[in-house]
Design an enzyme around this catalytic site. Structure first.
Site, PDB file in Angstrom:
ATOM      1  N   LYS A  89       0.823  -1.221   0.000  1.00  0.00           N
ATOM      2  CA  LYS A  89       0.000   0.000   0.000  1.00  0.00           C
ATOM      3  C   LYS A  89       0.853   1.266   0.000  1.00  0.00           C
ATOM      4  O   LYS A  89       0.533   2.227  -0.707  1.00  0.00           O
ATOM      5  CB  LYS A  89      -0.932  -0.031   1.212  1.00  0.00           C
ATOM      6  CG  LYS A  89      -1.958   1.083   1.268  1.00  0.00           C
ATOM      7  CD  LYS A  89      -3.097   0.722   2.202  1.00  0.00           C
ATOM      8  CE  LYS A  89      -2.624   0.331   3.575  1.00  0.00           C
ATOM      9  NZ  LYS A  89      -1.987   1.458   4.309  1.00  0.00           N
ATOM     10  N   ARG A 165     -11.200   2.152   9.178  1.00  0.00           N
ATOM     11  CA  ARG A 165     -10.905   0.757   9.467  1.00  0.00           C
ATOM     12  C   ARG A 165     -12.080   0.013  10.077  1.00  0.00           C
ATOM     13  O   ARG A 165     -11.942  -1.145  10.468  1.00  0.00           O
ATOM     14  CB  ARG A 165      -9.702   0.663  10.405  1.00  0.00           C
ATOM     15  CG  ARG A 165      -8.414   1.175   9.773  1.00  0.00           C
ATOM     16  CD  ARG A 165      -7.233   0.934  10.673  1.00  0.00           C
ATOM     17  NE  ARG A 165      -5.984   1.372  10.058  1.00  0.00           N
ATOM     18  CZ  ARG A 165      -4.783   1.243  10.624  1.00  0.00           C
ATOM     19  NH1 ARG A 165      -4.688   0.695  11.820  1.00  0.00           N
ATOM     20  NH2 ARG A 165      -3.701   1.654  10.006  1.00  0.00           N
ATOM     21  N   ARG A 200      10.989  -9.318   6.338  1.00  0.00           N
ATOM     22  CA  ARG A 200      11.381  -7.916   6.500  1.00  0.00           C
ATOM     23  C   ARG A 200      12.436  -7.743   7.578  1.00  0.00           C
ATOM     24  O   ARG A 200      12.391  -8.404   8.614  1.00  0.00           O
ATOM     25  CB  ARG A 200      10.159  -7.050   6.849  1.00  0.00           C
ATOM     26  CG  ARG A 200       9.234  -6.794   5.706  1.00  0.00           C
ATOM     27  CD  ARG A 200       8.230  -5.698   6.005  1.00  0.00           C
ATOM     28  NE  ARG A 200       7.468  -5.891   7.233  1.00  0.00           N
ATOM     29  CZ  ARG A 200       6.280  -5.349   7.451  1.00  0.00           C
ATOM     30  NH1 ARG A 200       5.738  -4.578   6.519  1.00  0.00           N
ATOM     31  NH2 ARG A 200       5.641  -5.562   8.583  1.00  0.00           N
ATOM     32  N   ARG A 229      11.295  -6.791  13.527  1.00  0.00           N
ATOM     33  CA  ARG A 229      10.264  -6.337  14.455  1.00  0.00           C
ATOM     34  C   ARG A 229       9.703  -7.513  15.224  1.00  0.00           C
ATOM     35  O   ARG A 229       9.554  -8.621  14.688  1.00  0.00           O
ATOM     36  CB  ARG A 229       9.140  -5.640  13.693  1.00  0.00           C
ATOM     37  CG  ARG A 229       9.423  -4.195  13.375  1.00  0.00           C
ATOM     38  CD  ARG A 229       8.309  -3.550  12.576  1.00  0.00           C
ATOM     39  NE  ARG A 229       6.962  -3.918  13.031  1.00  0.00           N
ATOM     40  CZ  ARG A 229       5.848  -3.340  12.567  1.00  0.00           C
ATOM     41  NH1 ARG A 229       5.918  -2.401  11.647  1.00  0.00           N
ATOM     42  NH2 ARG A 229       4.671  -3.731  13.018  1.00  0.00           N
ATOM     43  N   ARG A 240      -2.788 -10.579  12.801  1.00  0.00           N
ATOM     44  CA  ARG A 240      -3.067  -9.237  12.262  1.00  0.00           C
ATOM     45  C   ARG A 240      -3.891  -9.317  10.989  1.00  0.00           C
ATOM     46  O   ARG A 240      -4.768  -8.470  10.749  1.00  0.00           O
ATOM     47  CB  ARG A 240      -1.744  -8.507  11.994  1.00  0.00           C
ATOM     48  CG  ARG A 240      -1.043  -8.048  13.263  1.00  0.00           C
ATOM     49  CD  ARG A 240       0.445  -7.884  13.074  1.00  0.00           C
ATOM     50  NE  ARG A 240       0.788  -6.890  12.070  1.00  0.00           N
ATOM     51  CZ  ARG A 240       2.014  -6.762  11.549  1.00  0.00           C
ATOM     52  NH1 ARG A 240       2.988  -7.584  11.927  1.00  0.00           N
ATOM     53  NH2 ARG A 240       2.253  -5.832  10.655  1.00  0.00           N
TER      54      ARG A 240
END
Length: 299
Positions: A89, A165, A200, A229, A240
């Protein structure tokens, strides 16, 4: 179903990158020829908040007499984009704003900016954040509304990133009269999303984001200091994603008639080609509606 002019988009449609806004799928009609006369037409009232119409008669020996209304410049685009974590995005927002000049508004960035500026909304939000509580919807909605109504957003158009959201947030924007022309949903398969997230890595020295497969570090020195992370694990990302899908389904119930689903599994250039085709078509339809000839039967 997303209906734009004479062309319809299915909310579940994945646009092909080979589609061009000038192909048969996205007609580019001559605005001077788009209406046909019909003897059963009844007089209509044309209105515009910004444009004063000028009327002329169209001479024709075989057709009824018509009035012609020439309107002014189309309003700027208003777009919402949504996508799961690692759906690309951020990259697509950058490409969209570069081409279309829209004001990019991300709710998270906006919230942090309001807090830093110590605005009224920012002060209220900070109180909740310092307590470790979620900022109430009404505060965030107010921030977003005020940002969307600022002169640059009104003049250039806006790209609202990752917001709303929930159906309640979407309904609140509707209550304020804020509605996009298009809701873009980046659709990426779960296995690809998981791979993108788990791979990542962050360089704590430069802040640059790498990916072990798709964007590896330039050398061993950088690779040795990369960190991951805490929530970029397969278990966390799947949790998530479930939350994201639940939220998106709720929001789509509000925007289902203006939603276009884009296949986000492809390379970023191909994904943008799909988005560009949809945005170009919306823009052309808006220009057509505001700058075309509208006939009114006088009989």
């Amino acid at each position: 179903m997303l209906i734009m002019g004479s062309t319809s988009f299915s909310p579940s449609l994945s646009l092909s990158p080979s589609l061009s806004p000038h192909s048969s799928k996205f007609p580019n009609p001559n605005p001077n020829l788009f209406l046909r006369s019909h003897s059963s037409f009844t007089p209509l009232t044309l209105r515009s908040n910004q444009t004063r119409y000028r009327f002329k008669k169209l001479p024709s020996s075989n057709a009824p007499n018509f009035l012609v209304a020439a309107s002014g410049k189309a309003e700027p685009l208003k777009v919402i984009i949504s996508g799961a974590p690692a759906s690309g995005k951020g990259t697509q927002c950058e490409l969209i704003t570069q081409k279309y000049g829209l004001v990019h508004i991300a709710a998270g960035d906006l919230l942090r900016a309001e807090v830093a500026a110590a605005s009224e909304n920012g002060k209220l939000a900070k109180e909740y954040m310092e307590k470790g509580e979620l900022v109430p919807n009404e505060i965030v909605v107010m921030m977003v509304k005020e940002r969307l109504l600022q002169p640059d957003s009104q003049q250039r158009g806006w790209l609202l990133d990752g917001y709303p959201r929930s159906s309640s947030q979407a309904a609140a924007l509707e209550d304020y009269g804020i509605r996009p022309d298009l809701f873009i949903l980046l659709d990426v398969s779960e296995d690809i999303l998981v791979e993108r997230v788990v791979g990542r890595r962050l360089d704590p020295l430069t802040g640059k984001i790498y990916h072990l497969k798709y964007s590896p570090p330039e050398n061993d020195e950088i690779a040795s200091r990369l960190t991951q992370r805490f929530d970029d694990t397969e278990e966390k990302v799947k949790l998530r994603l479930r939350t994201h899908h639940q939220n998106v389904d709720a929001v789509l119930s509000v925007y289902k008639d203006i939603t276009v689903k884009v296949n986000g599994n492809e390379a970023k250039e191909h994904v943008f080609a799909q988005i560009n085709a949809a945005l170009t078509h919306v823009g052309e339809q808006r220009k057509l509606n505001s700058g075309s000839l509208a006939g009114i039967n006088e009989n």
